[in-house]
Write a protein that holds these residues in place. Structure first.
Motif, PDB file in Angstrom:
ATOM      1  N   VAL A 145     -28.028 -13.661  -3.224  1.00  0.00           N
ATOM      2  CA  VAL A 145     -29.034 -12.594  -3.264  1.00  0.00           C
ATOM      3  C   VAL A 145     -28.394 -11.283  -3.709  1.00  0.00           C
ATOM      4  O   VAL A 145     -28.927 -10.568  -4.571  1.00  0.00           O
ATOM      5  N   ALA A 146     -27.225 -10.965  -3.154  1.00  0.00           N
ATOM      6  CA  ALA A 146     -26.530  -9.722  -3.521  1.00  0.00           C
ATOM      7  C   ALA A 146     -26.150  -9.722  -5.003  1.00  0.00           C
ATOM      8  O   ALA A 146     -26.283  -8.693  -5.688  1.00  0.00           O
ATOM      9  N   THR A 147     -25.689 -10.852  -5.521  1.00  0.00           N
ATOM     10  CA  THR A 147     -25.294 -10.934  -6.930  1.00  0.00           C
ATOM     11  C   THR A 147     -26.500 -10.779  -7.846  1.00  0.00           C
ATOM     12  O   THR A 147     -26.430 -10.102  -8.881  1.00  0.00           O
ATOM     13  N   HIS A 200     -27.890  -3.566 -12.740  1.00  0.00           N
ATOM     14  CA  HIS A 200     -26.978  -3.140 -13.807  1.00  0.00           C
ATOM     15  C   HIS A 200     -27.280  -3.779 -15.165  1.00  0.00           C
ATOM     16  O   HIS A 200     -26.409  -3.828 -16.023  1.00  0.00           O
ATOM     17  N   ARG A 201     -28.471  -4.241 -15.378  1.00  0.00           N
ATOM     18  CA  ARG A 201     -28.732  -4.945 -16.641  1.00  0.00           C
ATOM     19  C   ARG A 201     -28.659  -4.015 -17.844  1.00  0.00           C
ATOM     20  O   ARG A 201     -28.344  -4.456 -18.934  1.00  0.00           O
ATOM     21  N   ARG A 202     -28.900  -2.716 -17.678  1.00  0.00           N
ATOM     22  CA  ARG A 202     -28.769  -1.794 -18.809  1.00  0.00           C
ATOM     23  C   ARG A 202     -27.306  -1.532 -19.139  1.00  0.00           C
ATOM     24  O   ARG A 202     -26.911  -1.561 -20.290  1.00  0.00           O
ATOM     25  N   GLU A 203     -26.486  -1.295 -18.100  1.00  0.00           N
ATOM     26  CA  GLU A 203     -25.079  -0.964 -18.332  1.00  0.00           C
ATOM     27  C   GLU A 203     -24.272  -2.175 -18.795  1.00  0.00           C
ATOM     28  O   GLU A 203     -23.318  -2.040 -19.543  1.00  0.00           O
ATOM     29  N   LEU A 204     -24.624  -3.348 -18.319  1.00  0.00           N
ATOM     30  CA  LEU A 204     -23.846  -4.552 -18.622  1.00  0.00           C
ATOM     31  C   LEU A 204     -24.378  -5.298 -19.838  1.00  0.00           C
ATOM     32  O   LEU A 204     -23.874  -6.365 -20.170  1.00  0.00           O
ATOM     33  N   ARG A 224     -24.030  -9.143 -20.597  1.00  0.00           N
ATOM     34  CA  ARG A 224     -23.267  -9.832 -19.553  1.00  0.00           C
ATOM     35  C   ARG A 224     -23.999  -9.928 -18.223  1.00  0.00           C
ATOM     36  O   ARG A 224     -23.601 -10.692 -17.355  1.00  0.00           O
ATOM     37  N   TRP A 225     -25.048  -9.177 -18.033  1.00  0.00           N
ATOM     38  CA  TRP A 225     -25.730  -9.196 -16.751  1.00  0.00           C
ATOM     39  C   TRP A 225     -26.358 -10.558 -16.474  1.00  0.00           C
ATOM     40  O   TRP A 225     -26.487 -10.950 -15.321  1.00  0.00           O
ATOM     41  N   SER A 226     -26.689 -11.287 -17.522  1.00  0.00           N
ATOM     42  CA  SER A 226     -27.309 -12.604 -17.320  1.00  0.00           C
ATOM     43  C   SER A 226     -26.335 -13.579 -16.664  1.00  0.00           C
ATOM     44  O   SER A 226     -26.750 -14.458 -15.910  1.00  0.00           O
ATOM     45  N   TRP A 227     -25.031 -13.412 -16.925  1.00  0.00           N
ATOM     46  CA  TRP A 227     -24.044 -14.285 -16.272  1.00  0.00           C
ATOM     47  C   TRP A 227     -24.012 -14.023 -14.774  1.00  0.00           C
ATOM     48  O   TRP A 227     -23.873 -14.952 -13.977  1.00  0.00           O
ATOM     49  N   LEU A 228     -24.135 -12.767 -14.394  1.00  0.00           N
ATOM     50  CA  LEU A 228     -24.206 -12.441 -12.966  1.00  0.00           C
ATOM     51  C   LEU A 228     -25.464 -13.030 -12.347  1.00  0.00           C
ATOM     52  O   LEU A 228     -25.430 -13.565 -11.234  1.00  0.00           O
ATOM     53  N   LEU A 229     -26.567 -12.938 -13.061  1.00  0.00           N
ATOM     54  CA  LEU A 229     -27.825 -13.491 -12.568  1.00  0.00           C
ATOM     55  C   LEU A 229     -27.708 -14.993 -12.360  1.00  0.00           C
ATOM     56  O   LEU A 229     -28.095 -15.518 -11.307  1.00  0.00           O
ATOM     57  N   ILE A 230     -27.136 -15.684 -13.319  1.00  0.00           N
ATOM     58  CA  ILE A 230     -26.939 -17.134 -13.205  1.00  0.00           C
ATOM     59  C   ILE A 230     -26.020 -17.450 -12.039  1.00  0.00           C
ATOM     60  O   ILE A 230     -26.287 -18.371 -11.252  1.00  0.00           O
TER      61      ILE A 230
END
Length: 192
Positions: A119-121, A128-132, A135-141
């Motif tokens: 949940v935290a990830t 942070h999807r704008r700044e990343l 790459r933010w999709s990898w964190l989401l996955i």
């Protein structure tokens, strides 16, 4: 504040040290990989070994804490230190007295941890999807994978206690060992 030159110098020193001791890294990597494979082959045994290991860690640290607390009994916080050390001794004794129940309890804790981490990830990724950018999709996955692991572990209780900790530790050891092997081989072959 660290300057770019200091960082480059530190990085160069680290590379030299790793290169000088690449065989030690290789040995540790191979050992970790072997232990990881063993844990994946026999997850119930690995889970039990981890519970027993943690029991001894709590017991030894608690006894050490009691000794140090006794020596420093005139310092502030004596009672809190005493309670903390006594709880560590009690936790160690419980883990060692009933290691199979300890495996079940540890599995519940691991399942809850993966749920909270997932949940935290996910929240971090969305924040942070704008700044990343891409790459933010990898964190989401990664967050969804953590939640899926949590779901498998928690919904599979009590039978998942037999394999969950052993498999997760086995995967961690295997990948940690593989990364050390890769680091050692890259250091051996580097020209710097």
């Amino acid at each position: 504040m660290t300057s770019p030159e200091d960082f480059s110098r530190l990085q160069s020193m680290m590379s030299q040290r790793v290169k000088a001791h690449w065989k030690a890294f290789l040995f540790e990597g191979i050992l970790l990989a072997i232990l990881g494979v063993a844990a994946l082959i026999l997850p119930p045994l690995a889970s039990l070994a981890i519970a027993i290991f943690l029991g001894w860690m709590f017991l030894i640290s608690g006894i050490g804490g009691l000794i140090v607390t006794y020596w420093a009994r005139s310092t502030p916080g004596f009672w809190w230190s005493l309670i903390s050390a006594a709880l560590a001794v009690l936790a160690g004794m419980l883990l060692l007295a009933r290691p199979m129940q300890a495996v079940l309890t540890l599995t519940i804790v691991v399942g809850a941890y993966f749920l909270a981490e997932g949940v935290a990830t996910i929240m971090y990724a969305l924040e942070h999807r704008r700044e990343l950018s891409g790459r933010w999709s990898w964190l989401l996955i990664s967050g969804f994978v953590d939640i899926a692991i949590s779901f498998m572990v928690i919904t599979g209780l009590p039978s998942s206690a037999e394999w969950a900790i052993g498999v997760l530790v086995g995967i961690n050891l295997l990948f940690g060992g593989a990364s050390l092997i890769g680091l050692a081989l890259a250091a051996r072959n580097s020209n710097t």
